[in-house]
Design a protein around this motif. Structure first.
Motif, PDB file in Angstrom:
ATOM      1  N   GLU A   1       0.841  -1.199   0.000  1.00  0.00           N
ATOM      2  CA  GLU A   1       0.000   0.000   0.000  1.00  0.00           C
ATOM      3  C   GLU A   1       0.874   1.247   0.000  1.00  0.00           C
ATOM      4  OE1 GLU A   1      -3.489   2.239   2.601  1.00  0.00           O
ATOM      5  OE2 GLU A   1      -2.454   0.505   3.458  1.00  0.00           O
ATOM      6  N   GLU A   2       1.905   1.234   0.822  1.00  0.00           N
ATOM      7  CA  GLU A   2       2.832   2.373   0.908  1.00  0.00           C
ATOM      8  C   GLU A   2       3.492   2.638  -0.450  1.00  0.00           C
ATOM      9  OE1 GLU A   2       7.193   2.801   2.852  1.00  0.00           O
ATOM     10  OE2 GLU A   2       5.609   2.188   4.248  1.00  0.00           O
ATOM     11  N   LYS A   3       3.760   1.574  -1.198  1.00  0.00           N
ATOM     12  CA  LYS A   3       4.390   1.693  -2.521  1.00  0.00           C
ATOM     13  C   LYS A   3       3.367   1.915  -3.636  1.00  0.00           C
ATOM     14  CE  LYS A   3       8.515   1.187  -1.025  1.00  0.00           C
ATOM     15  NZ  LYS A   3       9.423   2.323  -1.006  1.00  0.00           N
ATOM     16  N   ASN A   4       2.127   2.167  -3.266  1.00  0.00           N
ATOM     17  CA  ASN A   4       1.034   2.466  -4.203  1.00  0.00           C
ATOM     18  C   ASN A   4       0.744   1.325  -5.177  1.00  0.00           C
ATOM     19  OD1 ASN A   4       0.562   5.095  -3.181  1.00  0.00           O
ATOM     20  ND2 ASN A   4       2.358   5.812  -4.306  1.00  0.00           N
ATOM     21  N   LEU A   5       0.955   0.099  -4.746  1.00  0.00           N
ATOM     22  CA  LEU A   5       0.598  -1.050  -5.566  1.00  0.00           C
ATOM     23  C   LEU A   5      -0.837  -1.482  -5.323  1.00  0.00           C
ATOM     24  CD1 LEU A   5       3.865  -3.157  -5.216  1.00  0.00           C
ATOM     25  CD2 LEU A   5       3.119  -1.808  -7.178  1.00  0.00           C
ATOM     26  N   VAL A   6      -1.373  -1.122  -4.183  1.00  0.00           N
ATOM     27  CA  VAL A   6      -2.755  -1.410  -3.839  1.00  0.00           C
ATOM     28  C   VAL A   6      -3.275  -0.224  -3.032  1.00  0.00           C
ATOM     29  CG1 VAL A   6      -2.244  -2.659  -1.704  1.00  0.00           C
ATOM     30  CG2 VAL A   6      -4.298  -3.222  -2.974  1.00  0.00           C
ATOM     31  N   ALA A   7      -4.571   0.064  -3.191  1.00  0.00           N
ATOM     32  CA  ALA A   7      -5.143   1.239  -2.514  1.00  0.00           C
ATOM     33  C   ALA A   7      -6.479   0.877  -1.869  1.00  0.00           C
ATOM     34  CB  ALA A   7      -5.321   2.385  -3.501  1.00  0.00           C
ATOM     35  N   PRO A   8      -6.440   0.271  -0.688  1.00  0.00           N
ATOM     36  CA  PRO A   8      -7.702  -0.064  -0.020  1.00  0.00           C
ATOM     37  C   PRO A   8      -8.399   1.196   0.472  1.00  0.00           C
ATOM     38  CG  PRO A   8      -5.857  -0.460   1.446  1.00  0.00           C
ATOM     39  CD  PRO A   8      -5.277  -0.085   0.117  1.00  0.00           C
ATOM     40  N   LEU A   9      -9.711   1.095   0.600  1.00  0.00           N
ATOM     41  CA  LEU A   9     -10.467   2.215   1.168  1.00  0.00           C
ATOM     42  C   LEU A   9     -10.362   2.151   2.685  1.00  0.00           C
ATOM     43  CD1 LEU A   9     -13.620   2.215  -1.103  1.00  0.00           C
ATOM     44  CD2 LEU A   9     -11.675   3.760  -1.185  1.00  0.00           C
ATOM     45  N   ARG A  10     -10.693   3.241   3.320  1.00  0.00           N
ATOM     46  CA  ARG A  10     -10.642   3.301   4.786  1.00  0.00           C
ATOM     47  C   ARG A  10     -12.047   3.458   5.341  1.00  0.00           C
ATOM     48  NH1 ARG A  10      -5.469   3.279   7.395  1.00  0.00           N
ATOM     49  NH2 ARG A  10      -3.956   3.293   5.697  1.00  0.00           N
ATOM     50  N   SER A  11     -12.294   2.765   6.456  1.00  0.00           N
ATOM     51  CA  SER A  11     -13.582   2.881   7.136  1.00  0.00           C
ATOM     52  C   SER A  11     -13.581   4.168   7.957  1.00  0.00           C
ATOM     53  CB  SER A  11     -13.813   1.667   8.039  1.00  0.00           C
ATOM     54  OG  SER A  11     -12.906   1.702   9.133  1.00  0.00           O
ATOM     55  N   GLU A  12     -14.710   4.440   8.598  1.00  0.00           N
ATOM     56  CA  GLU A  12     -14.797   5.625   9.459  1.00  0.00           C
ATOM     57  C   GLU A  12     -13.786   5.548  10.594  1.00  0.00           C
ATOM     58  OE1 GLU A  12     -18.803   6.364  10.715  1.00  0.00           O
ATOM     59  OE2 GLU A  12     -19.560   6.248   8.665  1.00  0.00           O
ATOM     60  N   GLY A  13     -13.485   4.360  11.036  1.00  0.00           N
ATOM     61  CA  GLY A  13     -12.496   4.162  12.094  1.00  0.00           C
ATOM     62  C   GLY A  13     -11.075   4.070  11.561  1.00  0.00           C
ATOM     63  N   ASN A  14     -10.870   4.393  10.274  1.00  0.00           N
ATOM     64  CA  ASN A  14      -9.576   4.396   9.601  1.00  0.00           C
ATOM     65  C   ASN A  14      -9.001   2.983   9.402  1.00  0.00           C
ATOM     66  OD1 ASN A  14      -7.709   5.908   8.160  1.00  0.00           O
ATOM     67  ND2 ASN A  14      -6.313   6.042   9.897  1.00  0.00           N
ATOM     68  N   ARG A  15      -9.848   1.977   9.400  1.00  0.00           N
ATOM     69  CA  ARG A  15      -9.400   0.610   9.134  1.00  0.00           C
ATOM     70  C   ARG A  15      -9.389   0.380   7.633  1.00  0.00           C
ATOM     71  NH1 ARG A  15     -12.859  -3.654  11.939  1.00  0.00           N
ATOM     72  NH2 ARG A  15     -11.197  -4.952  11.105  1.00  0.00           N
ATOM     73  N   ARG A  16      -8.409  -0.350   7.170  1.00  0.00           N
ATOM     74  CA  ARG A  16      -8.311  -0.682   5.752  1.00  0.00           C
ATOM     75  C   ARG A  16      -9.396  -1.702   5.398  1.00  0.00           C
ATOM     76  NH1 ARG A  16      -3.280  -0.280   7.824  1.00  0.00           N
ATOM     77  NH2 ARG A  16      -1.768   0.968   6.677  1.00  0.00           N
ATOM     78  N   LEU A  17     -10.066  -1.444   4.297  1.00  0.00           N
ATOM     79  CA  LEU A  17     -11.057  -2.388   3.774  1.00  0.00           C
ATOM     80  C   LEU A  17     -10.713  -2.666   2.312  1.00  0.00           C
ATOM     81  CD1 LEU A  17     -14.388  -1.048   5.309  1.00  0.00           C
ATOM     82  CD2 LEU A  17     -13.071  -3.053   6.007  1.00  0.00           C
TER      83      LEU A  17
END
Length: 138
Positions: free
Chosen positions: A32-48
């Motif tokens: 994710e940090e290397k921009n190979l994948v971009a999960p969305l974030r929940s309201e609690g900032n959890r990766r989904l």
């Protein structure tokens, strides 16, 4: 939130994705940090993650196992995205051409041509011999 493509729905937390892909949470965060994948974030900032994200991570894992470095992986993923976009554009173009492609009868073609000539003012010009065009329009 409405998704046309259900595979794009962000459903999975990182723990489930880790089990599905056999990657550690740390590896997933690194990608994710290397921009190979971009999960969305929940309201609690959890990766989904979506199904597409999981598929992408599995592809990344496969490429790494084959010895491809991160720069190579980025190029492979970019090429695949371009291919997908080109295929979608081609498919959309074909659908549009099917929608607009219609065989015109001679009568419809003459009516269309006459309407366009009248709208352009071409038939009202004195230099046009109306008798020459009259054979086309009865």
């Amino acid at each position: 939130m409405e998704y046309k493509d259900r595979k794009a729905m962000p459903l999975f937390p990182i723990s489930i994705v880790s089990e599905l892909t056999e990657l550690s949470a740390r590896q997933i965060r690194y990608y994710e940090e290397k921009n190979l994948v971009a999960p969305l974030r929940s309201e609690g900032n959890r990766r989904l993650f979506s199904f597409y994200d999981v598929d992408r991570l599995i592809e990344i894992k496969r490429l790494i196992d084959e010895g491809v470095n991160l720069a190579g992986i980025k190029q492979v993923l970019k090429l695949r995205e371009n291919q997908v976009q080109e295929n979608e554009a081609k498919k959309q173009s074909e659908e549009e051409s099917k929608h607009y492609k219609k065989d015109l009868t001679d009568k419809e073609l003459h009516q269309l041509l006459r309407r366009e000539l009248l709208e352009s003012g071409y038939l009202n010009k004195p230099s046009i011999n109306q008798g020459d065009l009259s054979r086309f329009y009865h």
